[in-house]
Design a protein around this motif. Structure first.
Motif, PDB file in Angstrom:
ATOM      1  N   MET A  89       0.833  -1.176   0.000  1.00 14.68           N
ATOM      2  CA  MET A  89       0.000   0.000   0.000  1.00 14.68           C
ATOM      3  C   MET A  89       0.881   1.243   0.000  1.00 14.68           C
ATOM      4  SD  MET A  89      -2.952  -0.958  -0.378  1.00 14.68           S
ATOM      5  CE  MET A  89      -3.950  -2.408  -0.268  1.00 14.68           C
ATOM      6  N   GLY A  90       0.238   2.383   0.238  1.00 17.02           N
ATOM      7  CA  GLY A  90       0.997   3.606   0.164  1.00 17.02           C
ATOM      8  C   GLY A  90       1.992   3.758   1.280  1.00 17.02           C
ATOM      9  N   ASP A  91       3.134   4.363   0.962  1.00 14.28           N
ATOM     10  CA  ASP A  91       4.135   4.658   1.967  1.00 14.28           C
ATOM     11  C   ASP A  91       3.526   5.619   2.975  1.00 14.28           C
ATOM     12  OD1 ASP A  91       7.622   5.588   1.678  1.00 14.28           O
ATOM     13  OD2 ASP A  91       6.361   5.415   3.425  1.00 14.28           O
ATOM     14  N   THR A  92       3.652   5.299   4.248  1.00 11.73           N
ATOM     15  CA  THR A  92       3.055   6.118   5.283  1.00 11.73           C
ATOM     16  C   THR A  92       4.084   6.951   6.021  1.00 11.73           C
ATOM     17  OG1 THR A  92       3.063   4.062   6.517  1.00 11.73           O
ATOM     18  CG2 THR A  92       0.965   4.808   5.689  1.00 11.73           C
ATOM     19  N   SER A  93       5.220   7.196   5.421  1.00 10.49           N
ATOM     20  CA  SER A  93       6.179   8.139   5.982  1.00 10.49           C
ATOM     21  C   SER A  93       6.483   9.189   4.934  1.00 10.49           C
ATOM     22  CB  SER A  93       7.477   7.435   6.398  1.00 10.49           C
ATOM     23  OG  SER A  93       8.232   7.065   5.281  1.00 10.49           O
ATOM     24  N   SER A  94       7.089  10.295   5.374  1.00  9.38           N
ATOM     25  CA  SER A  94       7.297  11.405   4.466  1.00  9.38           C
ATOM     26  C   SER A  94       8.534  11.247   3.593  1.00  9.38           C
ATOM     27  CB  SER A  94       7.409  12.705   5.271  1.00  9.38           C
ATOM     28  OG  SER A  94       8.436  12.607   6.230  1.00  9.38           O
ATOM     29  N   ALA A 154       6.767  11.707  -2.400  1.00 12.26           N
ATOM     30  CA  ALA A 154       6.947  11.958  -3.832  1.00 12.26           C
ATOM     31  C   ALA A 154       6.651  10.713  -4.651  1.00 12.26           C
ATOM     32  CB  ALA A 154       8.373  12.441  -4.096  1.00 12.26           C
ATOM     33  N   ARG A 155       7.129   9.578  -4.170  1.00 10.64           N
ATOM     34  CA  ARG A 155       6.900   8.329  -4.912  1.00 10.64           C
ATOM     35  C   ARG A 155       5.426   7.954  -4.915  1.00 10.64           C
ATOM     36  NH1 ARG A 155       9.047   2.215  -3.339  1.00 10.64           N
ATOM     37  NH2 ARG A 155       7.766   1.146  -4.877  1.00 10.64           N
ATOM     38  N   TRP A 156       4.794   7.988  -3.740  1.00 15.88           N
ATOM     39  CA  TRP A 156       3.428   7.481  -3.639  1.00 15.88           C
ATOM     40  C   TRP A 156       2.383   8.482  -4.118  1.00 15.88           C
ATOM     41  CZ3 TRP A 156       2.971   2.517  -3.329  1.00 15.88           C
ATOM     42  CH2 TRP A 156       4.030   1.778  -2.768  1.00 15.88           C
ATOM     43  N   ASN A 157       2.760   9.739  -4.290  1.00 14.07           N
ATOM     44  CA  ASN A 157       1.870  10.701  -4.910  1.00 14.07           C
ATOM     45  C   ASN A 157       2.157  10.839  -6.406  1.00 14.07           C
ATOM     46  OD1 ASN A 157       0.053  12.103  -2.848  1.00 14.07           O
ATOM     47  ND2 ASN A 157       2.031  12.023  -1.807  1.00 14.07           N
ATOM     48  N   GLY A 158       3.147  10.075  -6.880  1.00 15.73           N
ATOM     49  CA  GLY A 158       3.495  10.095  -8.293  1.00 15.73           C
ATOM     50  C   GLY A 158       3.244   8.760  -8.953  1.00 15.73           C
ATOM     51  N   ALA A 159       4.314   8.193  -9.543  1.00 20.71           N
ATOM     52  CA  ALA A 159       4.169   7.003 -10.375  1.00 20.71           C
ATOM     53  C   ALA A 159       3.609   5.804  -9.623  1.00 20.71           C
ATOM     54  CB  ALA A 159       5.525   6.649 -11.001  1.00 20.71           C
ATOM     55  N   SER A 160       4.109   5.545  -8.427  1.00 22.11           N
ATOM     56  CA  SER A 160       3.663   4.353  -7.696  1.00 22.11           C
ATOM     57  C   SER A 160       2.203   4.461  -7.284  1.00 22.11           C
ATOM     58  CB  SER A 160       4.536   4.126  -6.457  1.00 22.11           C
ATOM     59  OG  SER A 160       5.829   3.701  -6.841  1.00 22.11           O
ATOM     60  N   GLY A 161       1.801   5.630  -6.815  1.00 28.17           N
ATOM     61  CA  GLY A 161       0.401   5.808  -6.440  1.00 28.17           C
ATOM     62  C   GLY A 161      -0.527   5.665  -7.627  1.00 28.17           C
ATOM     63  N   GLN A 162      -0.141   6.254  -8.744  1.00 25.25           N
ATOM     64  CA  GLN A 162      -0.969   6.152  -9.943  1.00 25.25           C
ATOM     65  C   GLN A 162      -1.062   4.709 -10.432  1.00 25.25           C
ATOM     66  OE1 GLN A 162      -2.848   8.361 -11.188  1.00 25.25           O
ATOM     67  NE2 GLN A 162      -2.114  10.242 -10.237  1.00 25.25           N
ATOM     68  N   ALA A 163       0.035   3.959 -10.328  1.00 21.72           N
ATOM     69  CA  ALA A 163       0.031   2.558 -10.760  1.00 21.72           C
ATOM     70  C   ALA A 163      -0.931   1.734  -9.921  1.00 21.72           C
ATOM     71  CB  ALA A 163       1.446   1.979 -10.666  1.00 21.72           C
ATOM     72  N   ASP A 187      -3.592   7.155   4.424  1.00 20.40           N
ATOM     73  CA  ASP A 187      -2.494   6.890   3.496  1.00 20.40           C
ATOM     74  C   ASP A 187      -1.877   8.224   3.112  1.00 20.40           C
ATOM     75  OD1 ASP A 187      -1.909   4.149   1.613  1.00 20.40           O
ATOM     76  OD2 ASP A 187      -1.028   6.025   0.919  1.00 20.40           O
ATOM     77  N   ILE A 188      -0.612   8.207   2.734  1.00 22.57           N
ATOM     78  CA  ILE A 188       0.065   9.440   2.341  1.00 22.57           C
ATOM     79  C   ILE A 188      -0.149   9.769   0.866  1.00 22.57           C
ATOM     80  CG2 ILE A 188       2.346   8.577   1.608  1.00 22.57           C
ATOM     81  CD1 ILE A 188       3.504  10.830   3.473  1.00 22.57           C
ATOM     82  N   SER A 189      -0.717   8.826   0.099  1.00 24.37           N
ATOM     83  CA  SER A 189      -0.887   9.000  -1.343  1.00 24.37           C
ATOM     84  C   SER A 189      -2.225   9.642  -1.679  1.00 24.37           C
ATOM     85  CB  SER A 189      -0.792   7.638  -2.045  1.00 24.37           C
ATOM     86  OG  SER A 189      -1.167   7.750  -3.402  1.00 24.37           O
ATOM     87  N   GLU A 190      -2.187  10.848  -2.192  1.00 29.33           N
ATOM     88  CA  GLU A 190      -3.427  11.527  -2.586  1.00 29.33           C
ATOM     89  C   GLU A 190      -4.173  10.784  -3.687  1.00 29.33           C
ATOM     90  OE1 GLU A 190      -6.565  13.691  -2.423  1.00 29.33           O
ATOM     91  OE2 GLU A 190      -4.898  14.164  -1.072  1.00 29.33           O
ATOM     92  N   PRO A 191      -3.496  10.260  -4.729  1.00 29.31           N
ATOM     93  CA  PRO A 191      -4.255   9.512  -5.756  1.00 29.31           C
ATOM     94  C   PRO A 191      -4.967   8.291  -5.187  1.00 29.31           C
ATOM     95  CG  PRO A 191      -2.064  10.075  -6.576  1.00 29.31           C
ATOM     96  CD  PRO A 191      -2.087  10.423  -5.117  1.00 29.31           C
ATOM     97  N   MET A 192      -4.318   7.567  -4.274  1.00 28.46           N
ATOM     98  CA  MET A 192      -4.952   6.381  -3.714  1.00 28.46           C
ATOM     99  C   MET A 192      -6.084   6.743  -2.757  1.00 28.46           C
ATOM    100  SD  MET A 192      -2.111   3.374  -3.365  1.00 28.46           S
ATOM    101  CE  MET A 192      -0.685   4.206  -2.698  1.00 28.46           C
ATOM    102  N   LEU A 195       3.869  -2.235 -11.856  1.00 27.82           N
ATOM    103  CA  LEU A 195       4.193  -2.276 -10.435  1.00 27.82           C
ATOM    104  C   LEU A 195       5.618  -2.755 -10.180  1.00 27.82           C
ATOM    105  CD1 LEU A 195       0.813  -3.860  -9.345  1.00 27.82           C
ATOM    106  CD2 LEU A 195       1.509  -1.497  -8.949  1.00 27.82           C
ATOM    107  N   GLY A 196       6.131  -2.452  -8.981  1.00 26.88           N
ATOM    108  CA  GLY A 196       7.456  -2.917  -8.600  1.00 26.88           C
ATOM    109  C   GLY A 196       8.571  -2.178  -9.309  1.00 26.88           C
ATOM    110  N   PRO A 197       9.824  -2.607  -9.101  1.00 34.69           N
ATOM    111  CA  PRO A 197      10.957  -1.945  -9.731  1.00 34.69           C
ATOM    112  C   PRO A 197      10.877  -1.890 -11.251  1.00 34.69           C
ATOM    113  CG  PRO A 197      11.705  -3.366  -7.968  1.00 34.69           C
ATOM    114  CD  PRO A 197      10.240  -3.656  -8.150  1.00 34.69           C
ATOM    115  N   VAL A 198      10.369  -2.949 -11.885  1.00 36.00           N
ATOM    116  CA  VAL A 198      10.231  -2.935 -13.350  1.00 36.00           C
ATOM    117  C   VAL A 198       9.227  -1.875 -13.770  1.00 36.00           C
ATOM    118  CG1 VAL A 198       9.463  -4.261 -15.363  1.00 36.00           C
ATOM    119  CG2 VAL A 198      10.950  -5.320 -13.663  1.00 36.00           C
ATOM    120  N   GLY A 199       8.103  -1.815 -13.083  1.00 33.82           N
ATOM    121  CA  GLY A 199       7.101  -0.810 -13.406  1.00 33.82           C
ATOM    122  C   GLY A 199       7.622   0.611 -13.241  1.00 33.82           C
TER     123      GLY A 199
END
Length: 279
Positions: free
Chosen positions: A1-6, A13-22, A81-86, A228-232
């Motif tokens: 799930m979303g990273d819950t630390s800043s 940045a990661r979870w509000n960007g590519a990872s969250g959108q994925a 969650d810290i991810s706005e998209p999620m 998802l993951g490092p490949v994604g």
């Protein structure tokens, strides 16, 4: 799930960007894949009939909605969650659950705000896990329960690394795993997890291994490993020819997990339980 630390493991940045959108794009796939773990977690949380549940690292909200439906009227279930998209995707589900975008380590919880804390793969990313679990303890009632699921060792979960192992020579800039730090396998060490929770003030700690069969449709496999993951994370930065080579190389690496129309694997996890007192 979303990273819950800043800052941990890519942080906000990661979870509000590519990872969250994925995660939002693959929401239906991930909901179906992890449903057995959702059901196990909801059963464990609801056994004590809590009145107010906090779902940490709730992502797109499947577990929060599920526990709210199980507990019914008179309960309050909030996903954080810290991810706005999620969080936006979670809110779009409707239902009785509520959702909060916040940093669990920093958020000022009201004393006695919840009497149960739960998480499905949402607690392994904290920069300072002792601080995070201590902050959660501060917002819990004196008889609160804590129940979460986290991954065991990376070697026990070959499905989760099949794509990056196969594509490593084609994607040299893939984000590295951090087995000893914040990340998917950050809670693989049972003694480490026990120590974190004890130092944060939780008691009655139980950490038991569980092996859960998860599955999704074979038609979704390429979408899964390319998002998802490092490949994604690495694929958006390559040209079309490299992307096709990656797909052609990685797809056969999942052959051991493909059973006709279904992709099936064992999730080797910890089921962790604790209390805010010694009861």
């Amino acid at each position: 799930m979303g990273d819950t630390s800043s800052t941990g493991y890519g942080g906000a940045a990661r979870w509000n960007g590519a990872s969250g959108q994925a995660w939002v794009q693959t929401q239906a796939l991930m909901d179906a894949m992890y449903r057995p773990l959702e059901e196990l977690l909801v059963e464990a949380v609801s056994a004590r009939r809590p009145r107010s549940v906090l779902d940490v690292g709730c992502g797109t909200g499947a577990t929060t909605v599920a526990v709210a439906a199980r507990l019914g009227e008179g309960s309050r279930c909030c996903g954080v969650d810290i991810s706005e998209p999620m969080v936006a995707a979670a809110r779009a589900r409707g239902g009785a659950a509520t959702f909060l975008r916040a940093d669990v380590q920093e958020h000022a919880w009201a004393a006695g705000e919840f009497d149960a804390v739960m998480s499905r793969f949402g607690v392994m990313f904290f920069d300072d896990p002792v601080r995070a679990f201590g902050n959660l303890r501060g917002g819990a009632t004196d008889d609160a329960s804590l129940v979460f699921v986290a991954w065991r060792d990376i070697e026990e979960n070959p499905f989760m690394t099949a794509a990056e192992r196969a594509a490593g020579h084609l994607l040299p800039d893939m984000p590295p795993r951090r087995p000893d730090g914040p990340g998917q396998f950050g809670f693989a060490d049972r003694d480490k997890v026990h120590g974190i929770l004890a130092e944060a003030g939780w008691t009655g700690i139980s950490i038991e291994p569980i092996d859960v069969t998860c599955a999704f449709g074979e038609e979704d496999l390429v979408g899964y490993f390319t998002r998802l993951g490092p490949v994604g994370l690495a694929l958006p930065g390559v040209d079309d020819a490299t992307r096709e080579r990656v797909i052609d190389t990685v797809r056969p690496a999942f052959a051991p997990f493909v059973h006709g129309p279904e992709v099936r694997f064992t999730a080797a996890c910890w089921l962790v339980k604790a209390h805010s007192t010694g009861q």
